[in-house]
Design a protein around this motif. Structure first.
Motif, PDB file in Angstrom:
ATOM      1  N   MET A  52       0.843  -1.197   0.000  1.00  0.00           N
ATOM      2  CA  MET A  52       0.000   0.000   0.000  1.00  0.00           C
ATOM      3  C   MET A  52       0.880   1.250   0.000  1.00  0.00           C
ATOM      4  SD  MET A  52      -2.922   1.342  -0.290  1.00  0.00           S
ATOM      5  CE  MET A  52      -4.249   0.247   0.110  1.00  0.00           C
ATOM      6  N   TRP A  53       1.995   1.202   0.729  1.00  0.00           N
ATOM      7  CA  TRP A  53       2.926   2.326   0.715  1.00  0.00           C
ATOM      8  C   TRP A  53       3.431   2.587  -0.703  1.00  0.00           C
ATOM      9  CZ3 TRP A  53       4.581   6.659   2.297  1.00  0.00           C
ATOM     10  CH2 TRP A  53       5.837   7.130   1.918  1.00  0.00           C
ATOM     11  N   ARG A  57       2.655   6.293  -2.152  1.00  0.00           N
ATOM     12  CA  ARG A  57       3.735   7.289  -2.186  1.00  0.00           C
ATOM     13  C   ARG A  57       3.725   8.123  -3.459  1.00  0.00           C
ATOM     14  NH1 ARG A  57       9.140   3.538  -2.676  1.00  0.00           N
ATOM     15  NH2 ARG A  57       8.719   2.859  -4.790  1.00  0.00           N
ATOM     16  N   PHE A  58       2.922   7.743  -4.422  1.00  0.00           N
ATOM     17  CA  PHE A  58       2.676   8.558  -5.607  1.00  0.00           C
ATOM     18  C   PHE A  58       2.307   9.985  -5.206  1.00  0.00           C
ATOM     19  CE2 PHE A  58      -0.808  10.387  -8.087  1.00  0.00           C
ATOM     20  CZ  PHE A  58      -0.192  10.597  -9.316  1.00  0.00           C
ATOM     21  N   TRP A  59       1.556  10.130  -4.103  1.00  0.00           N
ATOM     22  CA  TRP A  59       1.052  11.432  -3.679  1.00  0.00           C
ATOM     23  C   TRP A  59       2.136  12.324  -3.090  1.00  0.00           C
ATOM     24  CZ3 TRP A  59      -3.394  12.704  -5.621  1.00  0.00           C
ATOM     25  CH2 TRP A  59      -4.255  11.682  -6.017  1.00  0.00           C
ATOM     26  N   GLU A  60       3.294  11.774  -2.843  1.00  0.00           N
ATOM     27  CA  GLU A  60       4.395  12.543  -2.281  1.00  0.00           C
ATOM     28  C   GLU A  60       5.111  13.383  -3.342  1.00  0.00           C
ATOM     29  OE1 GLU A  60       6.241  14.207   0.619  1.00  0.00           O
ATOM     30  OE2 GLU A  60       4.948  12.520   1.092  1.00  0.00           O
ATOM     31  N   GLN A  61       5.059  12.958  -4.566  1.00  0.00           N
ATOM     32  CA  GLN A  61       5.824  13.622  -5.617  1.00  0.00           C
ATOM     33  C   GLN A  61       4.959  14.615  -6.404  1.00  0.00           C
ATOM     34  OE1 GLN A  61       6.889  10.420  -8.402  1.00  0.00           O
ATOM     35  NE2 GLN A  61       5.339   9.241  -7.336  1.00  0.00           N
ATOM     36  N   ILE A  78      -3.471  16.948   1.694  1.00  0.00           N
ATOM     37  CA  ILE A  78      -3.978  16.230   2.878  1.00  0.00           C
ATOM     38  C   ILE A  78      -3.013  15.100   3.231  1.00  0.00           C
ATOM     39  CG2 ILE A  78      -5.820  14.694   3.702  1.00  0.00           C
ATOM     40  CD1 ILE A  78      -7.711  16.368   1.801  1.00  0.00           C
ATOM     41  N   TRP A  79      -2.628  14.334   2.231  1.00  0.00           N
ATOM     42  CA  TRP A  79      -1.772  13.176   2.452  1.00  0.00           C
ATOM     43  C   TRP A  79      -0.383  13.590   2.930  1.00  0.00           C
ATOM     44  CZ3 TRP A  79       2.618  10.744   0.553  1.00  0.00           C
ATOM     45  CH2 TRP A  79       2.733   9.387   0.864  1.00  0.00           C
ATOM     46  N   ARG A  80       0.159  14.618   2.321  1.00  0.00           N
ATOM     47  CA  ARG A  80       1.495  15.073   2.698  1.00  0.00           C
ATOM     48  C   ARG A  80       1.530  15.648   4.109  1.00  0.00           C
ATOM     49  NH1 ARG A  80       2.715  18.078  -3.077  1.00  0.00           N
ATOM     50  NH2 ARG A  80       2.794  16.157  -4.299  1.00  0.00           N
ATOM     51  N   GLY A  93      14.417   1.304   3.757  1.00  0.00           N
ATOM     52  CA  GLY A  93      14.153   2.613   4.324  1.00  0.00           C
ATOM     53  C   GLY A  93      13.081   3.326   3.535  1.00  0.00           C
ATOM     54  N   VAL A  94      12.634   4.443   4.071  1.00  0.00           N
ATOM     55  CA  VAL A  94      11.679   5.321   3.393  1.00  0.00           C
ATOM     56  C   VAL A  94      12.261   6.729   3.442  1.00  0.00           C
ATOM     57  CG1 VAL A  94       9.606   3.933   3.786  1.00  0.00           C
ATOM     58  CG2 VAL A  94      10.326   5.549   5.527  1.00  0.00           C
ATOM     59  N   THR A  95      12.094   7.466   2.364  1.00  0.00           N
ATOM     60  CA  THR A  95      12.710   8.785   2.286  1.00  0.00           C
ATOM     61  C   THR A  95      11.699   9.915   2.309  1.00  0.00           C
ATOM     62  OG1 THR A  95      12.703   8.659  -0.124  1.00  0.00           O
ATOM     63  CG2 THR A  95      14.706   7.912   1.018  1.00  0.00           C
ATOM     64  N   ALA A  96      10.425   9.613   2.294  1.00  0.00           N
ATOM     65  CA  ALA A  96       9.405  10.657   2.273  1.00  0.00           C
ATOM     66  C   ALA A  96       9.343  11.372   3.624  1.00  0.00           C
ATOM     67  CB  ALA A  96       8.044  10.057   1.949  1.00  0.00           C
TER      68      ALA A  96
END
Length: 186
Positions: A52-53, A57-61, A78-80, A93-96
């Motif tokens: 799901m991540w 994570r599409f919404w981060e960019q 909202i998501w960010r 790891g995750v970079t967001a």
């Protein structure tokens, strides 16, 4: 104590993805997407499994697709603005921003987060939600069905879980999609 809410967009027969793993048939139109934005606006933390991540994570960019729609820009904001916790033993790891990686789902830890939270927690993905449902952590189910039957695939609710529910809200959309919100009793 904050609620833990599980929201899913599914086929009428209860799948979040069809037998081929596709979920393009679940893409919300503008009316449904704006409604989802309002549902998610209050979430303080999103809990995701790895798959799901990788979808969310599409919404981060920044992207042309997000920028071309006011509703998509609203959702991205909202998501960010929310914290994210990704449960995965396979990610390095995750970079967001506002995102942390936790190697495994620990029900007692999530209970502590619920006690400390001042805004609802949102859980995404049927695998992680199944673990939270089995642990008795989910307080509310938000279910949006789209008018399609896919004949199998990934179910939004796990087998073997029993819960008494109270319908607290419902709505129909012009596309034929329907929303139901249930409180889990006891």
């Amino acid at each position: 104590m904050a609620d833990l809410v599980y929201t899913a967009i599914t086929s009428l027969d209860g799948s979040v993805a069809d037998a081929d793993g596709r979920f393009d048939w679940a893409a919300p139109d503008e009316e449904v997407h704006a409604f989802v934005n309002d549902l998610e606006r209050g979430a303080g933390t999103y809990l995701y499994g790895r798959r799901m991540w990788e979808t969310m994570r599409f919404w981060e960019q920044d992207s042309r697709e997000i920028d071309s729609s006011p509703i998509s820009r609203d959702y991205a904001g909202i998501w960010r603005a929310a914290d994210k916790v990704v449960f995965s033993s396979t990610l390095d790891g995750v970079t967001a921003p506002r995102t942390r990686l936790v190697p495994r789902f620990e029900p007692d830890e999530v209970r502590r987060w619920k006690l400390a939270a001042t805004a609802p927690l949102s859980i995404g993905g049927p695998g992680l939600a199944a673990a939270a449902l089995a642990a008795g952590l989910v307080d509310e189910l938000r279910w949006i069905t789209v008018p399609v039957v896919v004949g199998g695939g990934t179910r939004w609710l796990p087998e073997g879980i029993r819960a008494d529910l109270e319908l607290v809200d419902d709505r129909r959309f012009g596309s034929g999609a329907a929303y139901r919100r249930y409180r889990i009793l006891g």
